[in-house]
Design a protein around this motif. Sequence first.
Motif, PDB file in Angstrom:
ATOM      1  N   HIS A  90      65.271  28.123  33.836  1.00 30.85           N
ATOM      2  CA  HIS A  90      66.569  28.731  34.110  1.00 30.85           C
ATOM      3  C   HIS A  90      67.374  27.930  35.134  1.00 30.85           C
ATOM      4  N   THR A  91      66.708  27.174  35.991  1.00 37.12           N
ATOM      5  CA  THR A  91      67.423  26.426  37.031  1.00 37.12           C
ATOM      6  C   THR A  91      67.234  24.914  36.910  1.00 37.12           C
ATOM      7  N   ARG A 124      55.270  22.218  37.468  1.00 33.84           N
ATOM      8  CA  ARG A 124      55.875  23.553  37.472  1.00 33.84           C
ATOM      9  C   ARG A 124      57.375  23.422  37.237  1.00 33.84           C
ATOM     10  N   THR A 156      63.336  20.026  38.221  1.00 30.10           N
ATOM     11  CA  THR A 156      62.492  21.025  37.569  1.00 30.10           C
ATOM     12  C   THR A 156      62.773  22.454  38.016  1.00 30.10           C
ATOM     13  N   GLY A 157      63.669  22.661  38.957  1.00 25.04           N
ATOM     14  CA  GLY A 157      63.998  24.016  39.398  1.00 25.04           C
ATOM     15  C   GLY A 157      64.270  24.047  40.875  1.00 25.04           C
ATOM     16  N   SER A 189      59.252  29.380  41.659  1.00 21.19           N
ATOM     17  CA  SER A 189      58.904  30.137  40.466  1.00 21.19           C
ATOM     18  C   SER A 189      58.865  29.216  39.253  1.00 21.19           C
ATOM     19  N   GLY A 190      58.557  29.788  38.118  1.00 26.53           N
ATOM     20  CA  GLY A 190      58.491  29.008  36.888  1.00 26.53           C
ATOM     21  C   GLY A 190      57.088  28.971  36.329  1.00 26.53           C
ATOM     22  N   ARG A 191      56.859  28.057  35.425  1.00 26.04           N
ATOM     23  CA  ARG A 191      55.549  27.925  34.797  1.00 26.04           C
ATOM     24  C   ARG A 191      55.198  26.457  34.670  1.00 26.04           C
ATOM     25  N   ARG A 238      60.092  18.414  43.122  1.00 24.99           N
ATOM     26  CA  ARG A 238      60.783  19.024  41.984  1.00 24.99           C
ATOM     27  C   ARG A 238      61.657  18.021  41.224  1.00 24.99           C
ATOM     28  N   ASP A 253      61.042  25.624  36.207  1.00 25.46           N
ATOM     29  CA  ASP A 253      61.807  26.848  35.987  1.00 25.46           C
ATOM     30  C   ASP A 253      62.921  26.522  34.996  1.00 25.46           C
TER      31      ASP A 253
END
Length: 199
Positions: free
Chosen positions: A182-183, A178, A144-145, A149-151, A84, A180
Amino acid sequence: MPPLFTSARRALAAALTVTAVLAPAAACHGTGANRSDDPATAVSPAPASPTVTDGGPPRGPGGRVICTPEMLRFHAGALPHRARRMLLTVTNYANRPCDFAAPHHVLLSFGEGRRPAVPVIGRSRPGSVATLAPNGTAYALITTGTGGSGRKVSQFGVALAAHTVPTQVGLDDRTPARVDPHTARVTYWQPSRAAALRW
Protein backbone atom coordinates in the motif's frame (compact mmCIF):
# COMPACT_ATOMS: atom_id res chain seq x y z
CA MET A 1 23.64 -48.94 -105.46
CA PRO A 2 19.89 -48.69 -106.20
CA PRO A 3 18.33 -45.24 -105.58
CA LEU A 4 15.90 -46.69 -103.00
CA PHE A 5 18.70 -47.86 -100.68
CA THR A 6 20.60 -44.57 -101.13
CA SER A 7 17.55 -42.55 -100.03
CA ALA A 8 17.03 -44.79 -96.98
CA ARG A 9 20.64 -44.42 -95.86
CA ARG A 10 20.41 -40.63 -96.16
CA ALA A 11 17.19 -40.54 -94.09
CA LEU A 12 18.76 -42.74 -91.39
CA ALA A 13 21.87 -40.51 -91.22
CA ALA A 14 19.70 -37.41 -90.87
CA ALA A 15 17.69 -38.99 -88.04
CA LEU A 16 20.87 -39.98 -86.19
CA THR A 17 22.17 -36.41 -86.52
CA VAL A 18 18.97 -34.94 -85.02
CA THR A 19 19.10 -37.42 -82.12
CA ALA A 20 22.73 -36.52 -81.37
CA VAL A 21 21.84 -32.81 -81.24
CA LEU A 22 18.73 -33.22 -79.08
CA ALA A 23 20.17 -35.68 -76.55
CA PRO A 24 22.43 -33.16 -74.64
CA ALA A 25 19.58 -30.64 -74.54
CA ALA A 26 17.25 -33.23 -73.02
CA ALA A 27 19.88 -34.12 -70.42
CA CYS A 28 20.22 -30.46 -69.40
CA HIS A 29 16.46 -30.18 -68.77
CA GLY A 30 16.03 -33.55 -67.08
CA THR A 31 17.53 -34.60 -63.74
CA GLY A 32 19.97 -31.68 -63.83
CA ALA A 33 17.10 -29.23 -63.21
CA ASN A 34 17.33 -29.85 -59.44
CA ARG A 35 21.08 -29.22 -59.12
CA SER A 36 22.22 -26.34 -56.94
CA ASP A 37 24.04 -24.65 -59.84
CA ASP A 38 20.92 -24.52 -62.03
CA PRO A 39 20.47 -20.89 -63.14
CA ALA A 40 16.85 -20.75 -61.87
CA THR A 41 17.99 -21.76 -58.35
CA ALA A 42 21.12 -19.62 -58.23
CA VAL A 43 19.22 -16.37 -58.77
CA SER A 44 16.41 -17.08 -56.28
CA PRO A 45 15.69 -13.97 -54.09
CA ALA A 46 16.92 -13.97 -50.49
CA PRO A 47 14.28 -14.30 -47.73
CA ALA A 48 12.81 -11.02 -46.57
CA SER A 49 13.86 -9.57 -43.22
CA PRO A 50 11.45 -10.22 -40.31
CA THR A 51 8.71 -7.66 -39.81
CA VAL A 52 6.02 -7.13 -37.23
CA THR A 53 3.55 -9.14 -39.30
CA ASP A 54 5.78 -12.18 -39.70
CA GLY A 55 7.04 -12.51 -36.14
CA GLY A 56 9.54 -9.67 -35.89
CA PRO A 57 9.95 -7.61 -32.72
CA PRO A 58 7.29 -4.96 -31.92
CA ARG A 59 8.04 -1.41 -33.04
CA GLY A 60 7.38 1.90 -31.37
CA PRO A 61 7.27 5.47 -32.70
CA GLY A 62 9.96 6.02 -35.31
CA GLY A 63 10.26 2.31 -35.95
CA ARG A 64 12.46 1.65 -32.91
CA VAL A 65 12.38 -1.83 -31.37
CA ILE A 66 10.37 -2.13 -28.14
CA CYS A 67 11.96 -4.19 -25.33
CA THR A 68 10.26 -7.53 -24.66
CA PRO A 69 10.83 -9.95 -21.75
CA GLU A 70 12.56 -12.40 -24.11
CA MET A 71 15.30 -9.83 -24.72
CA LEU A 72 15.96 -9.03 -21.07
CA ARG A 73 17.24 -10.42 -17.78
CA PHE A 74 16.16 -9.01 -14.44
CA HIS A 75 17.90 -8.95 -11.06
CA ALA A 76 16.68 -7.57 -7.76
CA GLY A 77 18.08 -7.30 -4.27
CA ALA A 78 17.92 -5.28 -1.07
CA LEU A 79 20.37 -2.44 -0.56
CA PRO A 80 22.38 -3.32 2.56
CA HIS A 81 22.97 0.26 3.71
CA ARG A 82 19.58 1.72 2.73
CA ALA A 83 16.60 0.76 4.85
CA ARG A 84 13.44 -0.24 2.98
CA ARG A 85 15.10 0.01 -0.44
CA MET A 86 15.59 -2.56 -3.22
CA LEU A 87 17.39 -2.13 -6.52
CA LEU A 88 15.97 -3.63 -9.72
CA THR A 89 18.25 -4.00 -12.75
CA VAL A 90 17.45 -5.10 -16.28
CA THR A 91 20.01 -6.01 -18.94
CA ASN A 92 19.48 -6.29 -22.69
CA TYR A 93 20.86 -9.62 -23.92
CA ALA A 94 19.59 -9.19 -27.48
CA ASN A 95 21.79 -8.18 -30.40
CA ARG A 96 19.88 -4.95 -31.04
CA PRO A 97 19.02 -1.86 -28.98
CA CYS A 98 15.49 -1.46 -27.64
CA ASP A 99 13.33 1.19 -25.96
CA PHE A 100 10.95 0.77 -23.05
CA ALA A 101 7.31 1.05 -24.02
CA ALA A 102 5.07 3.73 -22.55
CA PRO A 103 4.62 4.60 -19.71
CA HIS A 104 8.44 4.11 -19.51
CA HIS A 105 8.47 3.09 -15.86
CA VAL A 106 8.39 -0.17 -13.97
CA LEU A 107 4.95 -1.75 -13.65
CA LEU A 108 5.60 -3.51 -10.37
CA SER A 109 3.19 -5.77 -8.48
CA PHE A 110 3.49 -7.66 -5.21
CA GLY A 111 1.40 -10.73 -4.55
CA GLU A 112 -0.99 -12.64 -6.73
CA GLY A 113 -4.21 -11.68 -8.44
CA ARG A 114 -5.05 -8.43 -10.19
CA ARG A 115 -3.42 -6.14 -7.65
CA PRO A 116 -2.80 -2.63 -9.08
CA ALA A 117 0.75 -1.73 -10.02
CA VAL A 118 2.86 0.02 -7.38
CA PRO A 119 2.65 3.82 -7.89
CA VAL A 120 5.59 5.48 -9.60
CA ILE A 121 7.63 8.31 -8.11
CA GLY A 122 6.74 11.06 -10.59
CA ARG A 123 9.77 13.23 -9.85
CA SER A 124 12.09 10.36 -10.87
CA ARG A 125 11.15 10.65 -14.55
CA PRO A 126 14.39 11.07 -16.58
CA GLY A 127 14.81 13.67 -19.27
CA SER A 128 14.61 11.11 -22.07
CA VAL A 129 13.31 7.60 -22.63
CA ALA A 130 15.78 4.97 -21.47
CA THR A 131 17.26 3.06 -24.41
CA LEU A 132 19.01 -0.24 -23.82
CA ALA A 133 21.97 -0.97 -26.08
CA PRO A 134 23.05 -4.62 -26.44
CA ASN A 135 24.45 -5.63 -23.02
CA GLY A 136 23.23 -2.30 -21.64
CA THR A 137 21.55 -2.07 -18.23
CA ALA A 138 18.83 0.16 -16.76
CA TYR A 139 17.94 0.55 -13.09
CA ALA A 140 14.94 1.25 -10.88
CA LEU A 141 14.75 1.85 -7.15
CA ILE A 142 11.94 0.29 -5.13
CA THR A 143 10.87 1.71 -1.78
CA THR A 144 9.30 -1.19 0.09
CA GLY A 145 7.08 0.85 2.43
CA THR A 146 7.08 3.61 4.97
CA GLY A 147 6.56 1.57 8.14
CA GLY A 148 7.29 -1.77 9.72
CA SER A 149 4.04 -3.35 8.58
CA GLY A 150 3.59 -5.48 5.49
CA ARG A 151 4.56 -9.00 4.56
CA LYS A 152 7.65 -10.80 3.43
CA VAL A 153 8.13 -11.48 -0.28
CA SER A 154 10.88 -13.31 -2.13
CA GLN A 155 9.71 -12.37 -5.64
CA PHE A 156 7.49 -9.86 -7.41
CA GLY A 157 6.03 -9.21 -10.85
CA VAL A 158 7.52 -6.81 -13.40
CA ALA A 159 5.59 -5.85 -16.54
CA LEU A 160 7.06 -3.77 -19.35
CA ALA A 161 3.74 -2.39 -20.60
CA ALA A 162 0.14 -2.18 -19.48
CA HIS A 163 -2.06 -5.25 -19.99
CA THR A 164 0.90 -7.62 -20.38
CA VAL A 165 1.77 -10.66 -18.29
CA PRO A 166 4.30 -9.77 -15.55
CA THR A 167 7.67 -11.49 -15.39
CA GLN A 168 8.32 -12.97 -11.94
CA VAL A 169 11.62 -11.69 -10.57
CA GLY A 170 13.17 -13.36 -7.53
CA LEU A 171 15.49 -11.62 -5.09
CA ASP A 172 19.12 -12.42 -5.81
CA ASP A 173 19.96 -13.76 -2.36
CA ARG A 174 16.57 -15.46 -1.94
CA THR A 175 16.18 -13.68 1.39
CA PRO A 176 12.58 -12.43 1.75
CA ALA A 177 12.11 -8.69 2.13
CA ARG A 178 9.28 -7.05 4.07
CA VAL A 179 7.06 -5.05 1.76
CA ASP A 180 3.94 -2.97 2.32
CA PRO A 181 2.16 -2.97 -1.08
CA HIS A 182 0.00 0.00 0.00
CA THR A 183 2.92 2.39 0.58
CA ALA A 184 5.61 0.93 -1.71
CA ARG A 185 6.81 3.07 -4.64
CA VAL A 186 9.07 2.60 -7.66
CA THR A 187 11.05 4.94 -9.91
CA TYR A 188 11.09 5.29 -13.65
CA TRP A 189 13.77 3.28 -15.45
CA GLN A 190 17.05 5.11 -14.84
CA PRO A 191 20.08 5.11 -17.19
CA SER A 192 22.59 4.52 -14.38
CA ARG A 193 22.86 2.98 -10.92
CA ALA A 194 23.82 6.36 -9.46
CA ALA A 195 20.67 7.95 -10.88
CA ALA A 196 18.51 5.24 -9.34
CA LEU A 197 20.16 5.52 -5.92
CA ARG A 198 19.22 9.18 -5.65
CA TRP A 199 15.78 8.07 -4.59
